[in-house]
Design a protein around this motif. Structure first.
Motif, PDB file in Angstrom:
ATOM      1  N   THR A   6       0.835  -1.206   0.000  1.00  0.00           N
ATOM      2  CA  THR A   6       0.000   0.000   0.000  1.00  0.00           C
ATOM      3  C   THR A   6       0.869   1.255   0.000  1.00  0.00           C
ATOM      4  N   ASP A   7       1.948   1.241   0.785  1.00  0.00           N
ATOM      5  CA  ASP A   7       2.861   2.390   0.807  1.00  0.00           C
ATOM      6  C   ASP A   7       3.586   2.532  -0.525  1.00  0.00           C
ATOM      7  N   LEU A   8       3.982   1.405  -1.111  1.00  0.00           N
ATOM      8  CA  LEU A   8       4.631   1.467  -2.424  1.00  0.00           C
ATOM      9  C   LEU A   8       3.686   2.078  -3.454  1.00  0.00           C
ATOM     10  N   CYS A   9       2.414   1.697  -3.403  1.00  0.00           N
ATOM     11  CA  CYS A   9       1.434   2.267  -4.333  1.00  0.00           C
ATOM     12  C   CYS A   9       1.255   3.762  -4.098  1.00  0.00           C
ATOM     13  N   ASP A  10       1.281   4.183  -2.839  1.00  0.00           N
ATOM     14  CA  ASP A  10       1.156   5.609  -2.529  1.00  0.00           C
ATOM     15  C   ASP A  10       2.355   6.398  -3.043  1.00  0.00           C
ATOM     16  N   ASP A  11       3.553   5.831  -2.881  1.00  0.00           N
ATOM     17  CA  ASP A  11       4.780   6.563  -3.194  1.00  0.00           C
ATOM     18  C   ASP A  11       5.271   6.398  -4.629  1.00  0.00           C
ATOM     19  N   PHE A  12       4.907   5.288  -5.277  1.00  0.00           N
ATOM     20  CA  PHE A  12       5.469   4.983  -6.602  1.00  0.00           C
ATOM     21  C   PHE A  12       4.402   4.552  -7.613  1.00  0.00           C
ATOM     22  N   TRP A 143      11.219  -6.254 -10.328  1.00  0.00           N
ATOM     23  CA  TRP A 143      11.178  -6.432  -8.874  1.00  0.00           C
ATOM     24  C   TRP A 143       9.736  -6.638  -8.447  1.00  0.00           C
ATOM     25  N   LEU A 144       9.497  -7.678  -7.669  1.00  0.00           N
ATOM     26  CA  LEU A 144       8.161  -8.009  -7.192  1.00  0.00           C
ATOM     27  C   LEU A 144       8.097  -7.805  -5.687  1.00  0.00           C
ATOM     28  N   TYR A 145       6.990  -7.211  -5.240  1.00  0.00           N
ATOM     29  CA  TYR A 145       6.733  -6.970  -3.819  1.00  0.00           C
ATOM     30  C   TYR A 145       5.372  -7.566  -3.499  1.00  0.00           C
ATOM     31  N   ALA A 146       5.304  -8.394  -2.460  1.00  0.00           N
ATOM     32  CA  ALA A 146       4.052  -9.065  -2.117  1.00  0.00           C
ATOM     33  C   ALA A 146       3.807  -8.992  -0.618  1.00  0.00           C
ATOM     34  N   ASP A 147       2.547  -8.861  -0.255  1.00  0.00           N
ATOM     35  CA  ASP A 147       2.148  -8.909   1.154  1.00  0.00           C
ATOM     36  C   ASP A 147       0.667  -9.256   1.242  1.00  0.00           C
ATOM     37  N   GLU A 148       0.079  -9.017   2.405  1.00  0.00           N
ATOM     38  CA  GLU A 148      -1.320  -9.361   2.639  1.00  0.00           C
ATOM     39  C   GLU A 148      -2.282  -8.601   1.730  1.00  0.00           C
ATOM     40  N   ASP A 149      -1.845  -7.460   1.218  1.00  0.00           N
ATOM     41  CA  ASP A 149      -2.719  -6.617   0.409  1.00  0.00           C
ATOM     42  C   ASP A 149      -2.584  -6.827  -1.089  1.00  0.00           C
ATOM     43  N   LEU A 158      12.675  -0.528  -5.574  1.00  0.00           N
ATOM     44  CA  LEU A 158      12.104   0.726  -5.085  1.00  0.00           C
ATOM     45  C   LEU A 158      12.467   1.025  -3.641  1.00  0.00           C
ATOM     46  N   VAL A 159      13.138   0.111  -2.974  1.00  0.00           N
ATOM     47  CA  VAL A 159      13.459   0.295  -1.558  1.00  0.00           C
ATOM     48  C   VAL A 159      14.936   0.024  -1.322  1.00  0.00           C
ATOM     49  N   GLN A 160      15.448   0.651  -0.279  1.00  0.00           N
ATOM     50  CA  GLN A 160      16.838   0.433   0.118  1.00  0.00           C
ATOM     51  C   GLN A 160      16.939  -0.865   0.902  1.00  0.00           C
ATOM     52  N   ALA A 161      18.006  -1.592   0.693  1.00  0.00           N
ATOM     53  CA  ALA A 161      18.207  -2.864   1.406  1.00  0.00           C
ATOM     54  C   ALA A 161      18.483  -2.641   2.869  1.00  0.00           C
TER      55      ALA A 161
END
Length: 161
Positions: A6-12, A143-149, A158-161
């Protein structure tokens, strides 16, 4: 590191592709991310085993199984292999099996559903090809990002390690 989708969608928002919400969580890890490796196959999980046998190095295996509901493309043995070899997760456009066992393995696993029947093993499948399902196109190296949403995909990290 875990940034909610959700934050990734808000920011990117302009840099993301968002998968249609059709996947269920099966693995012991719900939040996962990493660079993508793809396999494209139909009711033959030989390419899944081949990929998960390699060092994962935090990658996510995206399996385009054609959305088949006639057999499973991942079970507890392959998931344990992926976890042992350092994969972050597996997204299956198809079915998995051994769902109770999958929930105990520290690997992200998202799939459409469960099916008790294993796939055939004929060695047929393509690796690191562009795949399209769930409303988006995915390439090896994305790059794939997955979670409950949900699941989102970007061309770059899109994120720093």
């Amino acid at each position: 590191m875990s940034v909610p989708t959700t934050d990734l969608c808000d920011d990117f928002a302009d840099e993301l592709r968002v998968m249609n919400p059709m996947f269920r969580d099966f693995g012991g890890r719900v939040r996962f991310h990493g660079p993508v490796t793809t396999v494209k196959l139909f009711e033959d999980n030989s390419a899944v085993r081949e990929a998960l046998s390699e060092p994962g190095e935090g990658r996510v295996l995206v399996v385009d199984g054609g959305g088949s509901m006639r057999c499973a493309l991942l079970g507890d043995n392959l998931a344990a292999l992926g976890q042992k070899n350092g994969w972050a997760g597996v997204v299956v456009y198809g079915c998995v099996r051994d769902s109770a066992e999958l929930a105990t393995i520290d690997l992200g696993v998202k799939a459409l559903n469960v099916h008790p029947l294993k796939s055939v093993k004929k060695g047929i499948g393509e690796r690191d090809v562009t795949v399209t399902f769930a409303g988006i196109t995915i390439q090896a190296g994305d790059w794939l990002y997955a979670d409950e949403d949900g699941i989102v995909v970007a061309r770059n990290s899109l994120v720093q390690a």
